[in-house]
Write a protein that holds these residues in place. Structure first.
Motif, mmCIF file in Angstrom:
data_model
loop_
_atom_site.group_PDB
_atom_site.id
_atom_site.type_symbol
_atom_site.label_atom_id
_atom_site.label_comp_id
_atom_site.label_asym_id
_atom_site.label_seq_id
_atom_site.Cartn_x
_atom_site.Cartn_y
_atom_site.Cartn_z
ATOM 1 N N ILE A 108 0.631 -1.366 -0.248
ATOM 2 C CA ILE A 108 -0.096 0.063 0.456
ATOM 3 C C ILE A 108 1.063 0.844 0.063
ATOM 4 C CG2 ILE A 108 -1.006 1.274 1.765
ATOM 5 C CD1 ILE A 108 -2.911 -1.071 2.112
ATOM 6 N N CYS A 131 -4.468 -2.562 -8.031
ATOM 7 C CA CYS A 131 -5.583 -2.046 -7.388
ATOM 8 C C CYS A 131 -6.842 -1.989 -6.691
ATOM 9 C CB CYS A 131 -5.004 -0.118 -7.747
ATOM 10 S SG CYS A 131 -3.671 0.810 -8.242
ATOM 11 N N VAL A 134 -6.319 -4.247 -3.771
ATOM 12 C CA VAL A 134 -6.326 -3.281 -1.826
ATOM 13 C C VAL A 134 -6.926 -2.603 -1.901
ATOM 14 C CG1 VAL A 134 -3.854 -4.106 -1.833
ATOM 15 C CG2 VAL A 134 -4.480 -2.679 -3.289
ATOM 16 N N ILE A 136 -7.235 0.245 -3.757
ATOM 17 C CA ILE A 136 -7.111 1.646 -4.731
ATOM 18 C C ILE A 136 -8.035 1.903 -5.527
ATOM 19 C CG2 ILE A 136 -4.768 3.090 -4.385
ATOM 20 C CD1 ILE A 136 -3.348 1.989 -2.069
#
Length: 307
Positions: A108, A131, A134, A136
């Motif tokens: 991250i 992404c 995770v 994001i």
């Protein structure tokens, strides 16, 4: 006297109005933030060149990796030292080393550092997919933003990772051509006369990416290499290439603000000496002359870190 000295020291530390220390702290914090941002830009250049976001679909996990030649181990150790996590290992049966990190918190942190700073289409595609795992939101910057930012730290990272800086020799005697290893390279360059050419090159299979680099930094040329039909998946390659003295001088001045961390910096410094000696025609002189010996010494220095 001791009392006066103590007052003077307090004056230096705090200032008469008590604000000097606060101002100095703000300056230190600002400098730290700027340096960190420049490092992140360099890191993005590294990721776009030699990085990889590896997704394990079975385990729904991912890792971030950077692989570089063994002589440039300082590049991956610098990344590990800054991020304070990950492993650096020599790859078996190869002259390369790999930095790898799997810890989610570290991933991250890496994503936050790189988000909005990647431009290589292949790496952007990997990043967007990673992404999602995770959670994001990926930022995909525009070409205009890249050109406006004109980050020489990014350029340094790209050259550190995906660049090559060589002096090619197009002609040598039959005897010299049979010499192997570094000794052979030094000998061929020493006696190459007019048959040598210095080149810095960054290669990509995306024409738009090569054009973005050229248009942003304002020097170098793009050469197209037709696909090799013998390969299983032949691709047209685009080489952003620097060959002229003027362009090398521009490149050298550009990366002064954030020098390369790889051994290519050693050769980039020598590139200016290369053109100096070529202009003086040292490369054409006989081996026993002072000029010839100077050129031979340059050849040895050029391959100082090769093996």
């Amino acid at each position: 006297m001791a009392h006066l000295l103590l007052l003077y020291l307090l004056y230096l530390i705090k200032g008469l109005d008590g604000s000097t220390l606060e101002i100095n702290n703000k300056k230190l914090m600002t400098t730290k933030c700027i340096n960190e941002e420049l490092w992140n830009e360099w890191f993005a250049g590294i990721a776009d060149g030699d990085g990889c976001f590896y997704i394990n679909k079975k385990e729904n996990s991912l890792s971030f990796e950077v692989t570089t030649h063994i002589t440039d181990i300082r590049v991956v150790t610098n990344i590990k030292n800054i991020l304070k996590v990950g492993t650096v290992k020599i790859r078996s049966n190869s002259q390369s080393v790999r930095y790898r990190v799997k810890a989610k918190a570290a991933i991250i942190d890496i994503f936050n550092r790189l988000n909005g700073k990647l431009y290589n289409p292949a790496r952007v595609k990997q990043f967007i997919a990673a992404c999602e795992i995770v959670g994001i939101t990926p930022k995909v910057p525009t070409d205009s933003l890249f050109m406006e930012k004109k980050s020489y730290a990014y350029l340094a990272g790209l050259i550190d990772s995906d660049g090559s800086l060589v002096i090619s020799v197009s002609g040598s005697t039959a005897e010299d051509s049979q010499l192997s290893n570094v000794h052979g390279k030094i000998t061929r360059l020493t006696y190459s006369k007019a048959h040598n050419q210095i080149t810095l090159k960054v290669t990509t299979s995306y024409k738009t990416y090569a054009e973005l680099i050229q248009n942003t930094f304002g020097f170098g040329k793009i050469y197209t290499q037709k696909p090799n039909i013998k390969n299983k998946a032949p691709n047209t390659l685009y080489h952003w290439t620097v060959t002229s003295q003027q362009d090398f001088e521009l490149l050298y001045e550009s990366v002064k603000t954030f020098p390369l961390k790889s051994l290519k910096m050693h050769r980039l410094r020598l590139s200016l000496l290369y053109f100096k000696y070529k202009n003086l025609k040292y490369h054409l002189k006989e081996a026993g002359t002072i000029e010839g010996k100077t050129w031979a010494k340059f050849a040895n220095t050029w391959y100082k870190y090769s093996y």
